[in-house]
Design a protein around this motif. Structure first.
Motif, PDB file in Angstrom:
ATOM      1  N   LEU A   1       0.845  -1.183   0.000  1.00 26.46           N
ATOM      2  CA  LEU A   1       0.000   0.000   0.000  1.00 26.46           C
ATOM      3  C   LEU A   1       0.878   1.229   0.000  1.00 26.46           C
ATOM      4  O   LEU A   1       1.749   1.372   0.861  1.00 26.46           O
ATOM      5  N   ARG A   2       0.671   2.128  -0.949  1.00 24.86           N
ATOM      6  CA  ARG A   2       1.380   3.404  -0.925  1.00 24.86           C
ATOM      7  C   ARG A   2       0.453   4.415  -0.249  1.00 24.86           C
ATOM      8  O   ARG A   2      -0.652   4.680  -0.748  1.00 24.86           O
ATOM      9  N   ILE A   3       0.875   4.948   0.872  1.00 26.86           N
ATOM     10  CA  ILE A   3       0.068   5.952   1.552  1.00 26.86           C
ATOM     11  C   ILE A   3       0.862   7.253   1.631  1.00 26.86           C
ATOM     12  O   ILE A   3       2.071   7.251   1.812  1.00 26.86           O
ATOM     13  N   ASN A   4       0.176   8.365   1.481  1.00 32.60           N
ATOM     14  CA  ASN A   4       0.785   9.693   1.477  1.00 32.60           C
ATOM     15  C   ASN A   4       0.509  10.376   2.811  1.00 32.60           C
ATOM     16  O   ASN A   4      -0.644  10.666   3.130  1.00 32.60           O
ATOM     17  N   PRO A   5       1.548  10.620   3.618  1.00 30.68           N
ATOM     18  CA  PRO A   5       1.330  11.248   4.923  1.00 30.68           C
ATOM     19  C   PRO A   5       0.564  12.558   4.848  1.00 30.68           C
ATOM     20  O   PRO A   5      -0.131  12.933   5.804  1.00 30.68           O
ATOM     21  N   GLY A   6       0.683  13.250   3.721  1.00 31.47           N
ATOM     22  CA  GLY A   6       0.052  14.557   3.612  1.00 31.47           C
ATOM     23  C   GLY A   6      -1.444  14.529   3.430  1.00 31.47           C
ATOM     24  O   GLY A   6      -2.103  15.557   3.590  1.00 31.47           O
ATOM     25  N   ASN A   7      -2.003  13.356   3.087  1.00 38.51           N
ATOM     26  CA  ASN A   7      -3.446  13.371   2.840  1.00 38.51           C
ATOM     27  C   ASN A   7      -4.173  12.100   3.281  1.00 38.51           C
ATOM     28  O   ASN A   7      -5.371  11.955   3.005  1.00 38.51           O
ATOM     29  N   ILE A   8      -3.503  11.179   3.980  1.00 39.37           N
ATOM     30  CA  ILE A   8      -4.163   9.930   4.354  1.00 39.37           C
ATOM     31  C   ILE A   8      -5.046  10.071   5.592  1.00 39.37           C
ATOM     32  O   ILE A   8      -5.952   9.275   5.821  1.00 39.37           O
ATOM     33  N   GLY A   9      -4.790  11.079   6.393  1.00 39.42           N
ATOM     34  CA  GLY A   9      -5.626  11.273   7.569  1.00 39.42           C
ATOM     35  C   GLY A   9      -4.849  11.176   8.864  1.00 39.42           C
ATOM     36  O   GLY A   9      -3.615  11.086   8.867  1.00 39.42           O
ATOM     37  N   ASP A  10      -5.570  11.194   9.992  1.00 41.58           N
ATOM     38  CA  ASP A  10      -4.904  11.225  11.297  1.00 41.58           C
ATOM     39  C   ASP A  10      -4.338   9.864  11.681  1.00 41.58           C
ATOM     40  O   ASP A  10      -4.497   8.870  10.967  1.00 41.58           O
ATOM     41  N   GLU A  11      -3.681   9.826  12.834  1.00 44.22           N
ATOM     42  CA  GLU A  11      -2.983   8.619  13.264  1.00 44.22           C
ATOM     43  C   GLU A  11      -3.927   7.440  13.465  1.00 44.22           C
ATOM     44  O   GLU A  11      -3.567   6.282  13.192  1.00 44.22           O
ATOM     45  N   LYS A  12      -5.142   7.714  13.905  1.00 45.89           N
ATOM     46  CA  LYS A  12      -6.113   6.639  14.096  1.00 45.89           C
ATOM     47  C   LYS A  12      -6.401   5.931  12.773  1.00 45.89           C
ATOM     48  O   LYS A  12      -6.467   4.698  12.702  1.00 45.89           O
ATOM     49  N   ARG A  13      -6.558   6.708  11.711  1.00 36.98           N
ATOM     50  CA  ARG A  13      -6.841   6.114  10.404  1.00 36.98           C
ATOM     51  C   ARG A  13      -5.627   5.329   9.893  1.00 36.98           C
ATOM     52  O   ARG A  13      -5.775   4.260   9.292  1.00 36.98           O
TER      53      ARG A  13
ATOM     54  N   LEU B   1       2.559  18.142   1.258  1.00 39.46           N
ATOM     55  CA  LEU B   1       3.001  18.022   2.647  1.00 39.46           C
ATOM     56  C   LEU B   1       1.894  18.426   3.621  1.00 39.46           C
ATOM     57  O   LEU B   1       0.985  19.191   3.267  1.00 39.46           O
ATOM     58  N   GLU B   2       1.991  17.947   4.850  1.00 35.87           N
ATOM     59  CA  GLU B   2       1.017  18.298   5.866  1.00 35.87           C
ATOM     60  C   GLU B   2       1.052  19.815   6.138  1.00 35.87           C
ATOM     61  O   GLU B   2       2.106  20.445   6.062  1.00 35.87           O
ATOM     62  N   ARG B   3      -0.111  20.353   6.472  1.00 42.34           N
ATOM     63  CA  ARG B   3      -0.242  21.797   6.676  1.00 42.34           C
ATOM     64  C   ARG B   3       0.675  22.305   7.784  1.00 42.34           C
ATOM     65  O   ARG B   3       1.297  23.364   7.648  1.00 42.34           O
ATOM     66  N   HIS B   4       0.774  21.546   8.886  1.00 38.50           N
ATOM     67  CA  HIS B   4       1.591  22.040   9.997  1.00 38.50           C
ATOM     68  C   HIS B   4       3.073  22.134   9.627  1.00 38.50           C
ATOM     69  O   HIS B   4       3.800  22.983  10.138  1.00 38.50           O
ATOM     70  N   LEU B   5       3.515  21.280   8.705  1.00 44.02           N
ATOM     71  CA  LEU B   5       4.916  21.349   8.274  1.00 44.02           C
ATOM     72  C   LEU B   5       5.150  22.523   7.322  1.00 44.02           C
ATOM     73  O   LEU B   5       6.200  23.172   7.378  1.00 44.02           O
TER      74      LEU B   5
ATOM     75  N   GLU C   1      11.056  15.235   7.804  1.00 39.00           N
ATOM     76  CA  GLU C   1      10.297  15.209   9.058  1.00 39.00           C
ATOM     77  C   GLU C   1       8.965  14.497   8.863  1.00 39.00           C
ATOM     78  O   GLU C   1       8.536  13.712   9.716  1.00 39.00           O
ATOM     79  N   SER C   2       8.298  14.763   7.736  1.00 37.39           N
ATOM     80  CA  SER C   2       7.047  14.079   7.432  1.00 37.39           C
ATOM     81  C   SER C   2       7.247  12.572   7.387  1.00 37.39           C
ATOM     82  O   SER C   2       6.498  11.799   7.992  1.00 37.39           O
ATOM     83  N   GLY C   3       8.288  12.148   6.675  1.00 35.99           N
ATOM     84  CA  GLY C   3       8.546  10.722   6.554  1.00 35.99           C
ATOM     85  C   GLY C   3       8.879  10.071   7.882  1.00 35.99           C
ATOM     86  O   GLY C   3       8.374   8.986   8.205  1.00 35.99           O
ATOM     87  N   LEU C   4       9.718  10.723   8.675  1.00 32.54           N
ATOM     88  CA  LEU C   4      10.117  10.141   9.957  1.00 32.54           C
ATOM     89  C   LEU C   4       8.954  10.087  10.947  1.00 32.54           C
ATOM     90  O   LEU C   4       8.858   9.156  11.755  1.00 32.54           O
ATOM     91  N   ASP C   5       8.068  11.088  10.870  1.00 30.19           N
ATOM     92  CA  ASP C   5       6.873  11.056  11.717  1.00 30.19           C
ATOM     93  C   ASP C   5       6.029   9.825  11.403  1.00 30.19           C
ATOM     94  O   ASP C   5       5.503   9.158  12.305  1.00 30.19           O
ATOM     95  N   HIS C   6       5.911   9.511  10.123  1.00 32.93           N
ATOM     96  CA  HIS C   6       5.099   8.353   9.740  1.00 32.93           C
ATOM     97  C   HIS C   6       5.812   7.041  10.044  1.00 32.93           C
ATOM     98  O   HIS C   6       5.149   6.051  10.399  1.00 32.93           O
ATOM     99  N   ILE C   7       7.125   7.038   9.908  1.00 31.81           N
ATOM    100  CA  ILE C   7       7.870   5.845  10.309  1.00 31.81           C
ATOM    101  C   ILE C   7       7.611   5.536  11.781  1.00 31.81           C
ATOM    102  O   ILE C   7       7.402   4.378  12.166  1.00 31.81           O
ATOM    103  N   LYS C   8       7.596   6.575  12.620  1.00 33.62           N
ATOM    104  CA  LYS C   8       7.367   6.386  14.051  1.00 33.62           C
ATOM    105  C   LYS C   8       5.993   5.765  14.307  1.00 33.62           C
ATOM    106  O   LYS C   8       5.853   4.884  15.164  1.00 33.62           O
ATOM    107  N   ILE C   9       4.987   6.220  13.553  1.00 44.84           N
ATOM    108  CA  ILE C   9       3.640   5.650  13.729  1.00 44.84           C
ATOM    109  C   ILE C   9       3.664   4.157  13.415  1.00 44.84           C
ATOM    110  O   ILE C   9       3.124   3.336  14.166  1.00 44.84           O
ATOM    111  N   LEU C  10       4.299   3.781  12.312  1.00 47.21           N
ATOM    112  CA  LEU C  10       4.360   2.368  11.938  1.00 47.21           C
ATOM    113  C   LEU C  10       5.130   1.560  12.974  1.00 47.21           C
ATOM    114  O   LEU C  10       4.689   0.480  13.401  1.00 47.21           O
TER     115      LEU C  10
END
Length: 374
Positions: free
Chosen positions: A110-122, A146-150, A164-173
């Motif tokens: 699955l290719r997911i884009n941190p900028g538009n896939i949704g919050d951590e719960k999703r 990219l995410e708005r906050h970035l 930073e976007s990528g590493l944030d998502h790595i942490k979630i996984l």
């Protein structure tokens, strides 16, 4: 003895990365750098999409990505996966449920884009679906989404924001004990993409998917991708690549392989070494090479062919190729086999004869490989 051991100036030490599986294809570690493309048909047109996947597979694609924008596409994906032989990556944007549906439909990744896939719960729900269905994930960061906050933090898309976007998502996984992932951080700007990938390579051991996104048409996109991907690959970064062109996906595969072949990182088919031609040429080099490129597309065996118009460089180039032809005078030239002069050949029948010589050499190489394996 390997070629690189006697020619150290050709060595490219690859960055050490973890290895994951995309279906039955290993990515990262010591696995060959894989070549990907993406279909541009409507996913709901199953027949057209399957045909395009098959054409890309025949051209050498190891992995093919398919867009899944809606529920109908998720249903079509199930049929597509059944009909093809390569792993299918489901491209997911905006709606996390498409990711869940794609995993259930048999996508290998699955290719997911941190900028538009949704919050951590999703994202956690997508992770669960991936784990349940033995599916890997690509974190696909893109400078254009990219995410708005970035964007607020950095003021504009930049390498730091992308990493930073990528590493944030790595942490979630990783926090969800999911490690079957690779990552990309693409930009249409070569400088931005290269800088982001260099930072990313130092920050994680995850396999890296390389790409210059929205690179352009066949000519301009090929050049931009060759510069961006070539420099990164030369420095040892990259475990799988996709050349993004506004062109037939088969062309993306061809360009990807040519980039890898030029660096000695992957070999498939005939590598034609030819001169640009000049007044010294003993035959029409350009038309000959054009004809041979088409006639030799069916050869998958890694081998080399030199087509040189005259004796200035012809004999020297032929010394290093499996088959060679060097133009001479009086309407004929010299055929070289395994680097040695073999026989003279008239220009009139040269294309057919060279094709025969290449096919014979390819068969010989394959037979030697089988014997060595035994």
């Amino acid at each position: 003895m390997s070629l690189h051991s006697i020619r150290p100036w050709r060595d490219i030490p690859r960055r050490k990365s973890r290895q994951i599986m995309v279906g039955n294809v290993p990515v990262g570690g010591d696995a060959p750098i894989t070549v990907q493309t993406m279909t541009n048909t409507l996913t709901t047109d199953v027949a057209a999409t399957v045909a395009q996947v098959q054409a890309a597979t025949d051209a050498g694609a190891d992995i093919v990505r398919v867009s899944v924008p809606d529920e109908a596409s998720s249903k079509a994906l199930r049929e597509i996966v059944r009909e093809v032989s390569v792993p299918i990556v489901a491209d997911i944007h905006f709606h996390y449920k498409r990711g869940i549906e794609a995993a259930e439909a048999g996508a290998a990744c699955l290719r997911i884009n941190p900028g538009n896939i949704g919050d951590e719960k999703r994202v956690r729900e997508v992770i669960k679906a991936a784990r349940d269905h033995n599916c890997s994930i690509r974190i696909g960061v893109n400078a254009g989404s990219l995410e708005r906050h970035l964007l607020e933090k950095y003021g504009e898309p930049c390498p730091d924001a992308m990493v930073e976007s990528g590493l944030d998502h790595i942490k979630i996984l990783q926090d969800n004990d999911f490690h079957e992932f690779k990552i990309s951080c693409k930009a249409s700007d070569v400088f931005m993409a290269a800088a982001a990938y260099q930072q990313l390579a130092d920050a994680t051991d995850a396999p890296i998917h390389l790409g210059i996104t929205e690179a352009g048409g066949l000519m301009s996109g090929t050049i931009k991708s060759a510069i961006g991907l070539g420099n990164l690959l030369w420095s040892g970064i990259g475990d799988t690549i996709r050349v993004s062109l506004s062109a037939d996906p088969v062309e993306e595969v061809k360009v990807g392989y040519e980039i890898l072949k030029s660096l000695g990182l992957r070999h498939r088919g005939v590598n034609i070494i030819s001169c640009p031609s000049c007044a010294r040429q003993g035959f029409d080099v350009i038309k000959t090479v054009e004809a041979l490129e088409k006639r030799l597309e069916h050869i998958k065996t890694p081998m080399s062919l030199s087509i040189i118009g005259c004796v200035v460089n012809g004999p020297g180039e032929a010394l290093m190729t499996d088959v060679g032809f060097t133009g001479g005078g009086a309407g004929s030239g010299m055929v070289y086999l395994a680097g040695k002069q073999s026989h003279k050949l008239g220009n009139e029948g040269m294309i057919e004869h060279i094709v025969e010589q290449v096919e014979e050499r390819a068969a010989q190489i394959e037979a030697e490989a089988v014997k060595a394996a035994e």
